[in-house]
Design a protein around this motif. Structure first.
Motif, short mmCIF file in Angstrom:
data_model
loop_
_atom_site.label_atom_id
_atom_site.label_comp_id
_atom_site.label_asym_id
_atom_site.label_seq_id
_atom_site.Cartn_x
_atom_site.Cartn_y
_atom_site.Cartn_z
N PHE A 38 1.41 1.41 -7.91
CA PHE A 38 0.07 0.99 -9.08
C PHE A 38 -1.38 1.05 -8.68
O PHE A 38 -1.05 0.94 -7.51
CB PHE A 38 0.86 -0.37 -9.78
N TYR A 39 -1.70 1.75 -9.69
CA TYR A 39 -3.18 2.42 -9.52
C TYR A 39 -4.35 1.20 -10.53
O TYR A 39 -3.48 1.65 -11.75
CB TYR A 39 -3.39 3.86 -9.21
N ASN A 40 -5.03 1.07 -10.49
CA ASN A 40 -5.84 0.24 -10.87
C ASN A 40 -5.50 0.05 -11.89
O ASN A 40 -5.98 -0.17 -13.40
CB ASN A 40 -6.90 1.87 -11.48
N GLY A 41 -4.31 -0.91 -11.80
CA GLY A 41 -4.27 -2.07 -13.00
C GLY A 41 -2.87 -1.70 -13.28
O GLY A 41 -2.32 -2.21 -14.93
N ALA A 81 1.83 -11.28 -10.87
CA ALA A 81 1.50 -12.98 -10.50
C ALA A 81 1.24 -12.51 -8.23
O ALA A 81 0.82 -13.79 -7.86
CB ALA A 81 3.31 -12.91 -10.16
N ASN A 82 1.28 -11.42 -7.97
CA ASN A 82 0.85 -11.03 -6.38
C ASN A 82 -0.91 -11.19 -6.80
O ASN A 82 -1.86 -10.33 -5.72
CB ASN A 82 1.10 -10.25 -6.49
N GLY A 83 -1.41 -10.57 -7.77
CA GLY A 83 -3.13 -11.09 -7.54
C GLY A 83 -3.42 -9.29 -7.28
O GLY A 83 -4.54 -9.20 -7.06
N LEU A 84 -2.93 -8.67 -8.13
CA LEU A 84 -3.10 -7.00 -6.58
C LEU A 84 -3.81 -6.03 -8.31
O LEU A 84 -2.73 -6.19 -9.04
CB LEU A 84 -1.93 -5.78 -6.56
N GLN A 85 -4.24 -4.98 -7.80
CA GLN A 85 -4.43 -3.83 -8.96
C GLN A 85 -3.61 -2.32 -8.36
O GLN A 85 -3.73 -1.76 -8.94
CB GLN A 85 -5.82 -3.67 -8.64
N ASP A 86 -3.52 -2.63 -6.70
CA ASP A 86 -3.38 -1.45 -6.31
C ASP A 86 -2.52 -1.79 -5.33
O ASP A 86 -2.96 -2.39 -4.79
CB ASP A 86 -4.49 -0.40 -5.51
N GLY A 87 -1.29 -0.93 -5.37
CA GLY A 87 -0.20 -1.33 -4.50
C GLY A 87 0.66 -0.41 -4.54
O GLY A 87 0.93 0.18 -5.41
N ARG A 284 -4.48 7.49 -10.96
CA ARG A 284 -5.57 6.99 -11.41
C ARG A 284 -6.48 6.48 -13.22
O ARG A 284 -6.50 5.70 -13.59
CB ARG A 284 -6.64 7.79 -10.41
N SER A 285 -5.68 7.07 -13.64
CA SER A 285 -6.38 7.53 -14.91
C SER A 285 -5.14 7.42 -16.10
O SER A 285 -5.64 7.30 -16.90
CB SER A 285 -6.82 8.74 -14.82
#
Ligand code: PMP
Length: 290
Positions: A38-41, A81-87, A284-285
């Protein structure tokens, strides 16, 4: 860091996310998985990953008690739940708890767990300068054995090949099929560029039907680059102008040496750089917001 894990319908702390020692995923590598970015939400190519997951399940006679939509929702829920935007997401489905014999029909309920975390597979300098490959002695299993298209928990073949590459001082290794033709790398698909054309082995030569591989097909079409699926040998890699690898975790990475032969000029070539830039742009888009 105590991550939050999705396990069989519940979000639980990492310290409580446990699987039985009688689970056939552990006892026999009897299960399937997906690696997703996942990138940029936004989750990249989520539906494609879920589709491949369900095809893997079908191929190994694993009846899933979830719909594709429920799996997609569980993935998004885990990332939130993990509050990440990228990963990176690791989704694993095991055959479930069963007896001490092979019989899969004694496993009543599959287990699914989903991890959302961060990942950096290869050092940044390899993206800039290219990485070096060796040819691994360990071959891809023949399609008549376990199909390389099934993304199963049985990765020992690839793990052994990876160990060979690491022993030789490389971070990735080339794997051939039983006939000696190029299949893929231990965790990545392979592409060559020669005379301005892009080549990759057909899936039937023993590789996973990579989601990133599919994205490269689309990016080549959009850029007007000719892409051909063709049976390849090590000679083709030695004499290519450029080589690059693709994978969800690796993204797009140049390979500049195989078995001590420089590929092309021994530096990342223009087509690789063009596709790498286009890949960064598309990842990213686009994607499924979570
Ligand atoms: N081949 C193998 C053996 C893999 O494990 C992977 C995934 N890491 C790939 C290719 C690349 O597939 P994808 O682009 O779907 O991640």
């Amino acid at each position: 860091m105590d991550r939050t894990i999705w396990l069989d319908g519940k979000l639980v702390p990492e310290s409580e996310a446990k699987i039985s020692v009688f689970d056939h995923g552990l006892l026999y590598g009897d299960g399937i998985f997906e690696g997703i970015r996942f990138y940029n939400g936004r989750v990249f190519r989520l539906e494609e990953h879920t589709k491949r997951l369900f095809l893997s399940a079908k191929a190994i006679l694993l009846k899933l008690p979830w719909t594709e939509e429920e799996v997609n929702q569980a993935v998004c829920e885990t990332v939130r739940a993990n509050g990440l935007q990228d990963g990176y997401i690791r989704l694993v489905i095991t055959r479930g708890v069963g007896g001490l014999g092979l019989n899969p029909y004694l496993c009543e309920t599959p287990s699914m767990f989903i991890i959302a975390s961060t990942i950096s597979l290869y050092p940044q300098e390899h993206y800039e300068k290219g990485l070096e490959l060796i040819t691994c002695g360990t071959r891809r299993p023949a399609p008549g054995a376990l199909s390389p298209q099934v993304k199963s928990l049985n990765y020992l073949n690839n793990v052994m090949a990876k160990a060979e590459a690491i022993k030789a001082g490389c971070v990735e290794g080339l794997m051939l099929n039983e006939q000696g033709y190029v299949a893929e790398c231990t965790g990545d698909n392979i592409f060559l560029v020669k005379g301005g054309k892009v080549f990759t082995p057909p899936i039937s030569d023993g590789s996973l039907d990579g989601i990133t591989r599919q994205v490269i097909f689309e990016l080549c079409a959009a850029a007007g680059l000719t892409l051909e699926e063709k049976t390849l040998t090590r000679y083709d890699v030695f004499t290519a102008d450029e080589c690059f690898l693709t994978g969800t975790a690796a993204e797009v990475i140049p390979a500049t040496k195989l078995d001590e032969r420089e590929i092309g000029a021994g530096v990342p070539g223009p087509v690789t750089q063009q596709l790498l830039a286009a890949f960064i742009e598309v990842t990213r888009s686009t994607g499924t917001p979570f």
